[in-house]
Write a protein that holds these residues in place. Sequence first.
Motif, short mmCIF file in Angstrom:
data_model
loop_
_atom_site.label_atom_id
_atom_site.label_comp_id
_atom_site.label_asym_id
_atom_site.label_seq_id
_atom_site.Cartn_x
_atom_site.Cartn_y
_atom_site.Cartn_z
N SER A 71 0.84 -1.20 0.00
CA SER A 71 0.00 0.00 0.00
C SER A 71 0.87 1.25 0.00
N ILE A 72 0.30 2.33 -0.51
CA ILE A 72 0.91 3.65 -0.47
C ILE A 72 -0.10 4.60 0.15
N THR A 73 0.33 5.37 1.14
CA THR A 73 -0.56 6.31 1.81
C THR A 73 0.12 7.66 1.93
N VAL A 74 -0.58 8.71 1.58
CA VAL A 74 -0.12 10.07 1.85
C VAL A 74 -0.76 10.52 3.15
N CYS A 75 0.09 10.93 4.11
CA CYS A 75 -0.39 11.36 5.43
C CYS A 75 0.13 12.76 5.73
N ASP A 76 -0.54 13.44 6.65
CA ASP A 76 -0.01 14.72 7.10
C ASP A 76 0.90 14.49 8.30
N GLY A 77 1.39 15.57 8.90
CA GLY A 77 2.34 15.46 10.00
C GLY A 77 1.77 14.81 11.25
N LYS A 104 -4.54 11.14 4.03
CA LYS A 104 -5.09 12.01 2.99
C LYS A 104 -5.58 11.19 1.79
N PHE A 105 -4.81 10.15 1.45
CA PHE A 105 -5.16 9.32 0.29
C PHE A 105 -4.39 8.02 0.40
N ARG A 106 -5.03 6.92 -0.06
CA ARG A 106 -4.39 5.61 0.07
C ARG A 106 -4.76 4.73 -1.10
N VAL A 107 -3.79 3.95 -1.58
CA VAL A 107 -4.05 2.89 -2.57
C VAL A 107 -3.40 1.62 -2.07
N PHE A 108 -3.96 0.48 -2.44
CA PHE A 108 -3.39 -0.79 -2.01
C PHE A 108 -3.64 -1.84 -3.07
N TYR A 121 -1.71 11.06 -6.85
CA TYR A 121 -2.24 11.87 -5.75
C TYR A 121 -2.52 13.28 -6.25
N GLU A 122 -3.77 13.71 -6.12
CA GLU A 122 -4.17 15.04 -6.55
C GLU A 122 -4.29 15.94 -5.33
N GLY A 123 -3.33 16.80 -5.19
CA GLY A 123 -3.31 17.72 -4.05
C GLY A 123 -1.90 18.26 -3.85
N GLU A 124 -1.81 19.43 -3.29
CA GLU A 124 -0.50 20.02 -3.02
C GLU A 124 0.00 19.57 -1.66
N TYR A 125 1.27 19.17 -1.62
CA TYR A 125 1.87 18.76 -0.34
C TYR A 125 2.00 19.96 0.59
N GLN A 126 1.88 19.68 1.88
CA GLN A 126 2.07 20.68 2.92
C GLN A 126 3.22 20.24 3.83
N PRO A 127 3.90 21.18 4.48
CA PRO A 127 4.98 20.80 5.40
C PRO A 127 4.51 19.77 6.41
N GLY A 128 5.31 18.74 6.60
CA GLY A 128 4.95 17.65 7.50
C GLY A 128 4.38 16.45 6.80
N ASP A 129 3.94 16.62 5.54
CA ASP A 129 3.38 15.50 4.79
C ASP A 129 4.43 14.42 4.55
N LYS A 130 3.96 13.19 4.44
CA LYS A 130 4.86 12.07 4.16
C LYS A 130 4.13 11.02 3.33
N ILE A 131 4.93 10.22 2.64
CA ILE A 131 4.39 9.08 1.89
C ILE A 131 4.78 7.83 2.67
#
Length: 263
Positions: free
Chosen positions: A5-11, A16-20, A29-39
């Motif tokens: 799986s791949i997940t985009v998370c905030d700090g 925010k979004f997940r695929v598996f 992933y449709e969205g702009e990253y923000q400080p603290g975000d991680k994959i």
Amino acid sequence: MANVSITVCDGKDTEKFRVFGEESILMVYEGEYQPGDKIVFETDESDTYYVIRTDGAMDEAYVYLTVSRLEYVIPFEEKKIAYNPVAFTGGLHYITMRKAKDYENAGYRNLAKNVMDQNGGSGCYPHARANVETRGESVFAARNCLDGVLANRSHGAWPYESWGINRRDDAELTLEFGRPVDLDQICLYTRADFPHDNWWIQATLTFSDGSREVVEMEKSERPHVFDIERKQVTWMKISDLIKADDPSPFPAMTQIEVYGRNS
């Protein structure tokens, strides 16, 4: 079949979004990253080879994972300038993860390259760490030696990032493979921003089997190539770096390549 799986998370680890899926997946992933975000890359196995792309502007990384969950922190501000300016920007991001193929695992390759290496990272190999990095700046971090970028005629922001030693005579860098490998050639790309830069005329290579090799270098923008055969080693260290007799106090390493195969 491995579940991945791949997940985009905030700090705060809010999803925010997940695929598996199984074996091989991709995320748009449709969205702009923000400080603290991680994959976050996850699998239900460990001690396995994967091929991962963290961004559409980045090369794929062939890596050996010793963990089942790997967090990749999106670089921002000062940390971002060591990367391609296009990477991780905008509102559309292409991310992939797949198990490595048998032919990839058996092939002859640069065992040192890992474009997704992170400072302080663990569980994802190869990995570089050093006892000094100039002023703690991202453009002088040890990980820059593994990112596959060979531009060495300047210094600073991408594509001229390098490992800087802050004028330390005892500077050393350790390259961890994370598993046994057989190697037969080492290429060192020293930074060549002359006359700003000094250069090393000698270095000592130490391997996990206890053996050592002293190598000679010269003032050059071309790679220093050494045919050195070692089997079943899990790490190597570059140390005892001796500068040339030159007014500049700034030698640095742009890239390290180690050629061979998985043991």
